[in-house]
Design a protein around this motif. Structure first.
Motif, mmCIF file in Angstrom:
data_model
loop_
_atom_site.group_PDB
_atom_site.id
_atom_site.type_symbol
_atom_site.label_atom_id
_atom_site.label_comp_id
_atom_site.label_asym_id
_atom_site.label_seq_id
_atom_site.Cartn_x
_atom_site.Cartn_y
_atom_site.Cartn_z
ATOM 1 N N TRP A 26 73.287 9.337 25.911
ATOM 2 C CA TRP A 26 72.505 9.545 24.689
ATOM 3 C C TRP A 26 72.596 11.001 24.268
ATOM 4 O O TRP A 26 72.527 11.903 25.091
ATOM 5 C CB TRP A 26 71.080 9.116 25.014
ATOM 6 N N ILE A 84 69.883 7.604 29.179
ATOM 7 C CA ILE A 84 68.679 6.974 28.646
ATOM 8 C C ILE A 84 68.613 5.528 29.113
ATOM 9 O O ILE A 84 69.628 4.820 29.161
ATOM 10 C CB ILE A 84 68.633 7.061 27.106
ATOM 11 N N GLN A 89 63.130 3.902 28.312
ATOM 12 C CA GLN A 89 63.038 5.359 28.109
ATOM 13 C C GLN A 89 62.237 6.040 29.213
ATOM 14 O O GLN A 89 61.582 7.063 28.990
ATOM 15 C CB GLN A 89 62.476 5.680 26.728
ATOM 16 N N SER A 104 65.979 10.206 30.216
ATOM 17 C CA SER A 104 65.869 9.877 28.791
ATOM 18 C C SER A 104 65.366 11.042 27.945
ATOM 19 O O SER A 104 64.612 10.864 26.983
ATOM 20 C CB SER A 104 64.963 8.645 28.602
ATOM 21 N N TRP A 119 62.344 7.861 21.317
ATOM 22 C CA TRP A 119 63.688 8.145 20.804
ATOM 23 C C TRP A 119 64.173 6.962 19.988
ATOM 24 O O TRP A 119 64.857 6.087 20.478
ATOM 25 C CB TRP A 119 64.641 8.443 21.945
#
Length: 388
Positions: A221, A312, A316, A335, A387
């Motif tokens: 991520w 991630i 999360q 994450s 996120w």
């Protein structure tokens, strides 16, 4: 013959360094293997927030225990971590105010110094903010931010002083087992033997886990960050997260502000992707969000921007604990929110490794098996996913 250690930690980010420090404090001989340099991955690109507002009580407890380290770093660890107290404020959309109330009450029960503040108090704490008169926020006066690279380097230096070893420029190419338990690792600098291997490899954690046949629910991520130059008449401000406008900010030194978005962070799939520049369009989007909440920042100027990558998970939250063959442990999948909890996670994980599962249950909710059991981590009063 291969060199030996009590445990091998793959990755010299803040969690690998914290585990090394706490394991060495317990008399173990950890060896940290890092393919690049200390804090070269997600840690070195972290925003370094030190705050305790979470909707999961176990996470709030870890953050609270970790917080005690930061203002007392020289005594507890040695060296410096760059901790700066500016206060932290959590802003939420109107629909999430009931959750804000409940979570602030939970954190207060844990012992965290936090309280709800009304719109007038928010305006006093963050001059120039646009906020509705009936809005509330949570405020932590003792929170702030630290320097992630300095934090990690001092943890590693303290670990080495206590008997740990660090090898930089040493990539792990395989984890050796006898079928049932870990024997050691193969690396670009030769083999190393140890009965315990801890995967703290951040964005590369999935690759390391695959060496023992584990397929982790972790994706790579990407997260962009900008530093803006505040106009001289805008003073250093509190750190804050704004869920309504999906961004967060904190001061950096006396004249800069760090800004990052909480949405539009893509899954890249490549932990080796370049991170020296932010994605196209990020600066414009971030500027629009900040000015919507803080109109005077329309006069701010861009200083610099970059990106970073972390692992991630679907909920999360990190994956911590034993998995796969005996002696293989996970300490990954944070994450993008793992910096502030690293001291307590390292302490509890070192105790579990040294003493066994009866030592503590601080990390029990982070077990890998939760995903297969359909039991993702969620707070009693959850906010929307961070996120997005």
């Amino acid at each position: 013959m291969a060199e030996t250690a009590d445990l091998i930690i793959v990755g010299a980010g803040v969690h690998g360094a914290s585990l090394a420090f706490h394991a060495a404090e317990r008399g173990m001989r950890p060896l940290v293997l890092e393919k690049a340099t200390v804090a070269a991955g997600a840690t070195g690109r972290s925003s370094g927030l030190v705050r305790m507002h979470y909707d999961v009580e176990a996470e709030a407890r870890l953050a609270w225990r970790s917080y005690a380290y930061f203002p007392d770093w020289a005594h507890r660890v040695g060296g410096q971590c760059g901790f700066t107290t500016v206060g932290f404020m959590q802003l939420v959309p109107p629909a999430e105010v009931p959750a804000l109330r409940a979570n602030t009450a939970m954190q207060h029960r844990v012992g965290i110094s936090t309280s709800l503040v009304n719109a007038n108090e928010v305006r006093r704490l963050l001059p120039g903010i646009e906020i509705e008169d009936d809005q509330l926020a949570a405020f932590e006066p003792r929170s702030g931010y630290a320097d992630p690279t300095q934090t990690t380097s001092s943890l590693m230096a303290a670990a080495i002083t206590r008997g740990a070893r660090l090898m930089q420029g040493c990539a792990v190419t395989g984890v050796r087992t006898n079928g049932q338990r870990v024997l050691g690792v193969d690396t670009t600098r030769g083999p190393f033997d140890a009965p315990i291997v801890v995967d703290a490899a951040g964005a590369w954690a999935g690759r390391v886990a695959s060496m023992v046949g584990l397929e982790l629910p972790i994706k790579v991520w990407r997260h962009d960050v900008a530093y803006v130059q505040r106009p001289p008449d805008i003073p250093r401000h509190v750190a804050f997260i704004d869920f309504l406008n999906a961004f967060y900010a904190r001061p950096e030194g006396e004249s800069l502000t760090l800004v990052a978005l909480e949405d539009g962070n893509p899954i890249t799939g490549d932990p080796d992707a370049p991170v020296d520049a932010a994605a196209p369009g990020f600066i414009e989007k971030a500027a629009e969000r900040v000015v919507r909440r803080l109109p005077e920042f329309a006069r701010a100027g861009l200083h610099s921007a970059h990106s970073g990558q972390d692992g991630i998970t679907p909920d999360q939250h990190p994956i911590i604990g034993p998995a796969g063959p005996d002696g293989f442990w996970l300490d990954c999948g944070f994450s993008g929110t793992g910096f502030k909890t690293a001291p307590a996670v390292g302490e509890s994980l070192a105790q579990l490794i040294a003493e066994g599962p009866a030592a503590n249950d601080d990390l029990a909710i982070y077990r890998l098996e939760r995903f297969g059991a359909g039991e993702p981590i969620t707070g009693e009063h959850p906010y929307a996913p961070v996120w997005r």
